[in-house]
Write a protein that holds these residues in place. Sequence first.
Motif, PDB file in Angstrom:
ATOM      1  N   PHE A  99       0.834  -1.201   0.000  1.00 44.67           N
ATOM      2  CA  PHE A  99       0.000   0.000   0.000  1.00 44.67           C
ATOM      3  C   PHE A  99       0.872   1.255   0.000  1.00 44.67           C
ATOM      4  CE2 PHE A  99      -1.859   3.386   2.589  1.00 44.67           C
ATOM      5  CZ  PHE A  99      -2.989   3.677   1.831  1.00 44.67           C
ATOM      6  N   ASP A 105       2.653   2.038  -3.393  1.00 47.46           N
ATOM      7  CA  ASP A 105       1.763   2.556  -4.423  1.00 47.46           C
ATOM      8  C   ASP A 105       1.209   3.922  -4.043  1.00 47.46           C
ATOM      9  OD1 ASP A 105       1.867   0.885  -6.604  1.00 47.46           O
ATOM     10  OD2 ASP A 105       0.637  -0.638  -5.644  1.00 47.46           O
ATOM     11  N   ARG A 130       3.781   6.356  -4.938  1.00 43.68           N
ATOM     12  CA  ARG A 130       3.832   6.495  -6.399  1.00 43.68           C
ATOM     13  C   ARG A 130       2.724   7.424  -6.889  1.00 43.68           C
ATOM     14  NH1 ARG A 130       1.045   4.336 -10.204  1.00 43.68           N
ATOM     15  NH2 ARG A 130       0.115   2.771  -8.850  1.00 43.68           N
ATOM     16  N   LEU A 131       1.506   7.246  -6.349  1.00 44.48           N
ATOM     17  CA  LEU A 131       0.400   8.089  -6.783  1.00 44.48           C
ATOM     18  C   LEU A 131       0.600   9.535  -6.328  1.00 44.48           C
ATOM     19  CD1 LEU A 131      -2.546   5.648  -6.079  1.00 44.48           C
ATOM     20  CD2 LEU A 131      -1.700   6.391  -8.302  1.00 44.48           C
ATOM     21  N   GLY A 143       4.749  10.331  -7.823  1.00 42.76           N
ATOM     22  CA  GLY A 143       5.106   9.892  -9.165  1.00 42.76           C
ATOM     23  C   GLY A 143       6.159   8.814  -9.115  1.00 42.76           C
ATOM     24  N   PRO A 144       6.231   7.986 -10.170  1.00 45.49           N
ATOM     25  CA  PRO A 144       7.132   6.835 -10.141  1.00 45.49           C
ATOM     26  C   PRO A 144       8.588   7.164 -10.452  1.00 45.49           C
ATOM     27  CG  PRO A 144       5.926   6.878 -12.193  1.00 45.49           C
ATOM     28  CD  PRO A 144       5.421   8.034 -11.381  1.00 45.49           C
ATOM     29  N   THR A 188       9.764   2.188  -5.438  1.00 45.48           N
ATOM     30  CA  THR A 188      10.023   0.761  -5.258  1.00 45.48           C
ATOM     31  C   THR A 188      11.370   0.504  -4.588  1.00 45.48           C
ATOM     32  OG1 THR A 188      10.890   0.673  -7.502  1.00 45.48           O
ATOM     33  CG2 THR A 188       8.615  -0.006  -7.209  1.00 45.48           C
TER      34      THR A 188
END
Lengths: 291, 404
Positions: free
Chosen positions: A105, A108, A111-112, A115-116, A217
């Motif tokens: 969780f 992600d 990331r949201l 940004g990745p 990540t």
Amino acid sequence: MLLQQIINGFMIGCVYALTAMGGTLIYGILRILDIANAAAYVVGAYLGWVIYATTGNLAVAFFLSMALTGAIGVLIQKFIYTPILNKPNIIPIVPLITSVGIFIFTGDFIRLLVGPEIKDFGVILPFSVIKLGRIVINPEWILIIIMTAILLSLLWFVLNKTKLGLAWRATAGDSEIAETMGVNIQKVMALSYIMGYGFASAAGMMIGVLYSSIYPTMGDIPSYKMLAIIVLGGLGNPIGTIAAGLVIGLSETLISAYVGSVIPRDAIAFLVLITILLVKPTGLISRKNSI
Amino acid sequence: MKKGLKVWLLVSLVIILGISMFGCSQPAETPAAEEPSSEPAAPAESSEPIRIGFFAPVTGAAASDGKSATQSAELAVKLINDGGGINGRPVELVKYDDGLDTKQAVNIAQKLTTKDNVVAVVSGSYSGPTRVAAPIFQEAGMPMLSAYAIHPDVTGSGDFVFSQSFSGSVQGRAGGVVAVDMLGAKRISILAVDIDFGKTLSEAFTAYAEANGAEIVSMDTFGMPETEFSPVLTKIKETVKPDLLYIACYPSHGTEIARQSKRLGLDVQILGTEGIDSYQFLEVAKEDAEGVIITTNMNRDSESDAVKNYIAGYKAAYNMQPDMVGASTYDAFETLFKVIAEVGTDPVAMRDAIKGLKDFETVTGRLIEYAPSRVAVKPVQIQIVKDGEFHYYNEITDDAIIRD
């Protein structure tokens, strides 16, 4: 070349030890392998990056990020783990899966939110590369050594010289007896999470500074390599964790330098783990020998 | 009161989790409910939207490439719709996230071919997901264009599957030309990421370099999440001593290889690939990236309107620099738009039209034609990092190199 590789391995080992320390402190008390520690590692790195970008002060970034991530840890412990662990007849896999959930969780969510992309940590250290003959020492390595030393002494002090630390050690030894002796288990658990998540956050930031990059990540490898180190260190033993981090850092480096890339570097950690556990099933330093 | 708080927290957590799960793993744009009798090969005069399928790794280890690809796909669709669509019909994007997961890619391909009513598909993903999805599109007789996956098996799936980028073997060979013929390297070390991408490129590179008198003095591979290269770089510096380092990897690796080799005092020319053709490499590696040369498909210094418009449009829309992945995805859509405008949406007609394309100006260079293997034949661009940006260094147009 050998000396340089030993230095390389030592540095990698320091980072591993710090990363796994958070998980060790939590396992010591709650007996759960908290994969979510890798989430604290990512959160800590991002918080540190934001704070450093706003204040421009690395020490403030470290301190605030550790404090905030530690506070998040206490919230997670209070509102997620404690209710789960208090359920009657809970099987140990449930908190483990919960921690995996929190980890995924968080990755992600970041990331949201951010940004990745790889973000540049952008720290400029006041010292440059040190060259001693053919030996090279990176400025980030010096920072890591200083931070590792500070954090480990702080940990040693809290665990050995304070009442709360005594309570922690008592609870790690036998939580039921400690409780009957009047130890406030909730407080000890909170201490575990503050320190555990604080350490993970410091480790994440250090990796951010070392590689000058952070990304959502970045916790993926630590999430499982941490387990190898915690288990190798004798499950829940802080000194064992330092030893295990160094053993794995050094063996990975030396094997990948002299044997080549027949086995991926990450697989070496588990190979070392299996080999050592075959000879010494309790890990490098077992819990009985105290901390 | 305390219980009330707990319940509230739990409910909000479930909601947040739910939202993020849907945001991550479901198609971001849920395909509309079954459209009554809208055949894929609808007549051109209809004003029904033309639906084009798309998938990219928006989550997982390749999420930043997934984002680039998705943004470029959306840009291409937005621009064509702003201009009135294709022959009056608007274009609708049906997009999915494969998470760089082959199982997910299979599910997506099944959905796209059976449920979503799309006329063609663009893969904005890596070789792994693309090569398992390709046979499903082939089976369904649906044209698929792979934007930048480089494994030869992708187009090997059959005659409906095309690659908009040159193959890994072309690019690896072009790397060999740069190393041996342009830079005169004799002793070469290779560092490659241990997936299809690194393997395909380093094999083709090695074959060319060895056939042309250079020696591969060391070859090391590493896993996708690797960031620590000082052990292997120390080895290369102390015992291998090459005169060129070929790196077939992605930005997270490239930045660390560039930074750590500078720190260790390994003074060697680094030759990269399209894998590090990204603003992320430049932003993080900064001055350590200076002088790094790469093989890629987009020439930043190009005078062509296609390139200039794309770069300007992308920057304006997303406030960030475009990269090779995005440019290739954009081109895949441009190719489909051109073909649909010419022959409509009949799959066989589209396939034949793609096959027949000649000298089409794209963002990633002049598409000379599609080779019989259905891989695009284009010049390979050689770029060099100067003052923190990619610039023209050279271009390889030799047929023997750029054709498979």
